[in-house]
Scaffold this motif. Structure first.
Motif, short mmCIF file in Angstrom:
data_model
loop_
_atom_site.label_atom_id
_atom_site.label_comp_id
_atom_site.label_asym_id
_atom_site.label_seq_id
_atom_site.Cartn_x
_atom_site.Cartn_y
_atom_site.Cartn_z
N ILE A 187 -11.24 -9.88 -1.73
CA ILE A 187 -10.36 -8.71 -1.65
C ILE A 187 -10.07 -8.17 -3.04
CG2 ILE A 187 -8.09 -7.90 -0.90
CD1 ILE A 187 -8.17 -10.17 1.18
N SER A 188 -10.04 -6.84 -3.16
CA SER A 188 -9.62 -6.20 -4.40
C SER A 188 -8.66 -5.06 -4.06
CB SER A 188 -10.82 -5.69 -5.20
OG SER A 188 -11.56 -4.78 -4.44
N LEU A 215 -9.20 -3.28 -0.65
CA LEU A 215 -10.62 -3.20 -0.30
C LEU A 215 -11.17 -4.60 -0.04
CD1 LEU A 215 -11.66 -0.78 -3.15
CD2 LEU A 215 -11.17 -0.16 -0.80
N LYS A 216 -12.03 -4.71 0.96
CA LYS A 216 -12.66 -5.97 1.27
C LYS A 216 -14.07 -5.97 0.65
CE LYS A 216 -13.12 -9.25 4.89
NZ LYS A 216 -12.61 -9.66 6.17
N ASN A 217 -14.31 -6.93 -0.24
CA ASN A 217 -15.62 -7.07 -0.87
C ASN A 217 -16.53 -7.88 0.04
OD1 ASN A 217 -14.33 -5.86 -3.01
ND2 ASN A 217 -14.04 -7.74 -4.14
N SER A 218 -17.80 -7.55 0.02
CA SER A 218 -18.72 -8.32 0.88
C SER A 218 -19.42 -9.42 0.14
CB SER A 218 -19.75 -7.41 1.49
OG SER A 218 -20.30 -6.53 0.54
N SER A 223 -5.23 1.46 -2.01
CA SER A 223 -5.72 0.73 -0.84
C SER A 223 -6.17 -0.67 -1.23
CB SER A 223 -6.89 1.47 -0.20
OG SER A 223 -7.96 1.54 -1.12
N LYS A 270 -7.26 -1.15 -5.14
CA LYS A 270 -7.54 0.08 -5.87
C LYS A 270 -6.21 0.72 -6.24
CE LYS A 270 -10.45 4.13 -5.65
NZ LYS A 270 -11.36 4.92 -4.81
N LEU A 281 -9.86 -0.88 -10.24
CA LEU A 281 -9.92 -1.94 -9.24
C LEU A 281 -9.35 -3.22 -9.84
CD1 LEU A 281 -11.47 -0.50 -7.04
CD2 LEU A 281 -13.12 -2.34 -7.10
N GLU A 338 0.83 -1.20 0.00
CA GLU A 338 0.00 0.00 0.00
C GLU A 338 0.87 1.26 0.00
OE1 GLU A 338 -4.31 0.79 1.94
OE2 GLU A 338 -2.71 0.22 3.30
N ASN A 349 -8.92 -7.27 -9.32
CA ASN A 349 -9.55 -8.32 -8.53
C ASN A 349 -8.90 -9.68 -8.70
OD1 ASN A 349 -10.37 -8.78 -11.09
ND2 ASN A 349 -12.54 -8.46 -10.73
#
Length: 105
Positions: free
Chosen positions: A57-58, A102-105, A100, A60, A34, A16, A36
Motif C-alpha cells: 500500500i502507498s 493506492l494498492k501496489n501489485s 487516496s 498519494k 507517493l 483520506e 510508501n
C-alpha cells in the motif's frame, strides 16, 4: 479508513480527503507525491500491520502550501554569572492533502 505513516521520521495518522501539517517537505506547491512508509492500514474492520512497513500500500498526497509555525523561544541562563542568551526560530511546515490510498501489485 485510515493509516499511520512515516513522514520525515515522524508518525502521522492520516484519513483520506483531509488536510494535515507536517514538517517541511522539499517539493513544489501543487506537486503530488507517493508515500510508501506505512506502518498500519485500517479499512472496514480489517487491520494490516507492517514489519516495519507495508509494501503493498502507498499513499498519494498533494502539497498545498508551505508556512512558518509559531515562534519557539530558546532561553539560556547561568545563575550568578551574568550569562543570558535569548534566541528563537520559526519552524517550517507543509500543508498536505491526502488524495487516496493506492494498492501496489
Amino acid at each position: 479508513m485510515y493509516a499511520i505513516v512515516n513522514i520525515k521520521d515522524k508518525q502521522f495518522k492520516i484519513v483520506e480527503n483531509e488536510y494535515i501539517y507536517v514538517p517541511h517537505i522539499e517539493a513544489n506547491i501543487g506537486e503530488k507525491i507517493l508515500l510508501n512508509q506505512i506502518f498500519l492500514f485500517y479499512k472496514e474492520g480489517r487491520l494490516i500491520l507492517g514489519n516495519p512497513f507495508i509494501e503493498k500500500i502507498s499513499v498519494k498526497i498533494e502539497i498545498l502550501q508551505h508556512i512558518k509555525g509559531k515562534k519557539i523561544i530558546i532561553f539560556k541562563k547561568k545563575r550568578r554569572k551574568g550569562y543570558k542568551v535569548k534566541n528563537g526560530f520559526r519552524p517550517l511546515f507543509s500543508k498536505i492533502k491526502i488524495i487516496s490510498f493506492l494498492k501496489n501489485s
